[in-house]
Design an enzyme around this catalytic site. Structure first.
Site, PDB file in Angstrom:
ATOM      1  N   ILE A   1       0.849  -1.137  -0.107  1.00 38.17           N
ATOM      2  CA  ILE A   1       0.152   0.027  -0.065  1.00 38.17           C
ATOM      3  C   ILE A   1       0.998   1.282  -0.158  1.00 38.17           C
ATOM      4  O   ILE A   1       1.671   1.445   0.959  1.00 38.17           O
ATOM      5  CB  ILE A   1      -1.113   0.111   1.211  1.00 38.17           C
ATOM      6  CG1 ILE A   1      -1.895  -1.308   1.328  1.00 38.17           C
ATOM      7  CG2 ILE A   1      -1.902   1.175   1.224  1.00 38.17           C
ATOM      8  CD1 ILE A   1      -2.757  -1.571   0.175  1.00 38.17           C
ATOM      9  N   LYS A   2       0.632   1.896  -0.808  1.00 38.23           N
ATOM     10  CA  LYS A   2       1.604   3.242  -0.977  1.00 38.23           C
ATOM     11  C   LYS A   2       0.809   4.503  -0.192  1.00 38.23           C
ATOM     12  O   LYS A   2      -0.236   4.790  -0.584  1.00 38.23           O
ATOM     13  CB  LYS A   2       1.643   3.828  -2.576  1.00 38.23           C
ATOM     14  CG  LYS A   2       2.702   2.906  -3.222  1.00 38.23           C
ATOM     15  CD  LYS A   2       2.625   3.459  -4.901  1.00 38.23           C
ATOM     16  CE  LYS A   2       3.735   4.552  -5.123  1.00 38.23           C
ATOM     17  NZ  LYS A   2       3.852   4.798  -6.413  1.00 38.23           N
ATOM     18  N   ILE A   3       1.870   4.880   0.596  1.00 32.93           N
ATOM     19  CA  ILE A   3       1.319   5.950   1.414  1.00 32.93           C
ATOM     20  C   ILE A   3       2.329   7.204   1.300  1.00 32.93           C
ATOM     21  O   ILE A   3       3.475   6.881   1.467  1.00 32.93           O
ATOM     22  CB  ILE A   3       1.186   5.758   3.043  1.00 32.93           C
ATOM     23  CG1 ILE A   3       0.159   4.496   3.133  1.00 32.93           C
ATOM     24  CG2 ILE A   3       0.940   6.813   4.102  1.00 32.93           C
ATOM     25  CD1 ILE A   3       0.183   3.980   4.456  1.00 32.93           C
TER      26      ILE A   3
END
Length: 373
Positions: free
Chosen positions: A142-144
């Protein structure tokens, strides 16, 4: 067995994981992703709102699915969520062998939280958990974004046992905060009883955009010394980041205590590695950033350039920190305000992804309207 391109194989052998910075359903259906895995050493995929916007705007690959979703009464956000997570899930499935062969280090596919949430910690955490559940694949990232609001979200999401790709990192100072957020998240995950060896993370450090912004300012200054510094800041910045990475993951007691319980290093990932200035070598941000335990995510054009004429000469990063620092000292001395540069780049990075997301919303809405007629 298809042979791997020798230049990209040499890059992999030097410790750099080659990831593709692109995804579309056409690429999946045509077998092109598999072909890149088989012939160009690709072992991972990154996506972002701009990539999905481009995929949906080209051709008619998504029309049938969008028509079906329209018939079910799906709204725009639900449609985007379904379409993008379906592609990411399919890519995760394609990359399972690479995930297994690398003990979970590679074979990864990244999907980004809605960029409109970049400054909202709680909503970012909530959406990261939702995306993790929807895609439902162990080789997902998951890209944050590494905004101030993103940092506590990174720790909280890792603490849930979810693997994270931290994106939009421009400065070494912010990168240190990202590594701290990673270690905090892993400490919380340990307290919660998660298996640390199953939680992975990369820190996406942006390269070419740094040169684009600083070169613009050097051109404005216009002196001989200023012009000689063009095209040096991006690589120097990444090399300083790698030195910071080694400090934390090779020398710190804090990481050592987590490592005993199975925690992996958070690998640096070089992002924004497509060269934007035609005066520079089109493989600059690959050949000059070769180092063990790193990832380089590239647009296909850059992968092809490396395959064709990239000269891989082993590690070009370790031991370069003092020279890299000298570049930054010179930039400061001639009046480049680096704090301002990095603040501008972060704000611009979030804004670009928001703009792509808004275009994606508009195009999807148009698709839904067409399907409903």
């Amino acid at each position: 067995m298809t042979a791997q391109n020798p230049n990209l194989a040499a890059l992999s052998a030097a410790g750099v994981s080659v990831w593709l910075d692109d995804l579309s359903r056409d690429r999946l259906r045509s077998g092109n992703l598999q072909e890149l895995i088989d012939t160009k050493s690709v072992v991972g995929v990154t996506t972002n709102p701009s990539i999905f916007q481009k995929a949906l705007s080209e051709g008619h690959t998504y029309d049938a699915q969008i028509a079906e979703l329209a018939a079910r009464g799906a709204d725009v956000d639900a449609t985007i969520r379904t379409v993008t997570t379906d592609d990411v899930r399919s890519a995760c499935d394609v990359l399972v062998p690479q995930w297994e062969d690398s003990d979970g280090v590679d074979g990864r596919v990244s999907i980004e939280v809605d960029p409109r949430l970049a400054h909202e910690t709680e909503k970012t955490i909530q959406q990261a958990i939702e995306l993790w559940k929807i895609v439902d694949r162990p080789n997902l990232f998951i890209k944050i974004p590494a905004t101030k609001a993103g940092l506590p979200a990174i720790s909280a999401v890792l603490a849930e046992g979810i693997s994270v790709n931290v994106t939009l990192i421009f400065s070494v100072q912010r990168y240190r905060e990202v590594m701290d957020a990673y270690l905090t998240g892993m400490e919380k995950a340990r307290q919660a009883g998660h298996s640390l060896s199953k939680i992975h993370s990369v820190a996406s450090f942006f390269v070419s955009r740094v040169d684009t912004e600083i070169d613009k300012r050097l051109d404005r200054i216009g002196s001989r010394q200023a012009l000689e510094l063009r095209g040096q800041a991006g690589v120097a910045n990444a090399r300083l980041a790698y030195a910071a990475y080694r400090e934390v993951f090779e020398d710190s007691d804090r990481y050592r205590s987590l490592k005993v319980d199975g925690a992996r290093v958070q690998r640096p990932l070089w992002a924004s590695t497509g060269v934007k200035n035609p005066d520079y070598s089109d493989t600059l941000y690959v050949t000059e950033l070769v180092a063990p335990h790193t990832v380089n995510t590239m647009p296909e054009k850059t992968i092809d350039a490396v395959a064709d004429h990239g000269v891989i000469q082993g590690d070009t990063v370790t031991g370069t920190a003092s020279d890299a620092q000298a570049v930054f000292d010179q930039l400061g001395a001639i009046g480049i305000d680096l704090t301002d540069v990095f603040a501008v780049l972060e704000e611009e990075g979030v804004r670009k992804f928001e703009a792509s997301w808004n275009e994606l919303l508009q195009e999807t809405r148009a698709h839904l309207d067409t399907a409903a007629q």
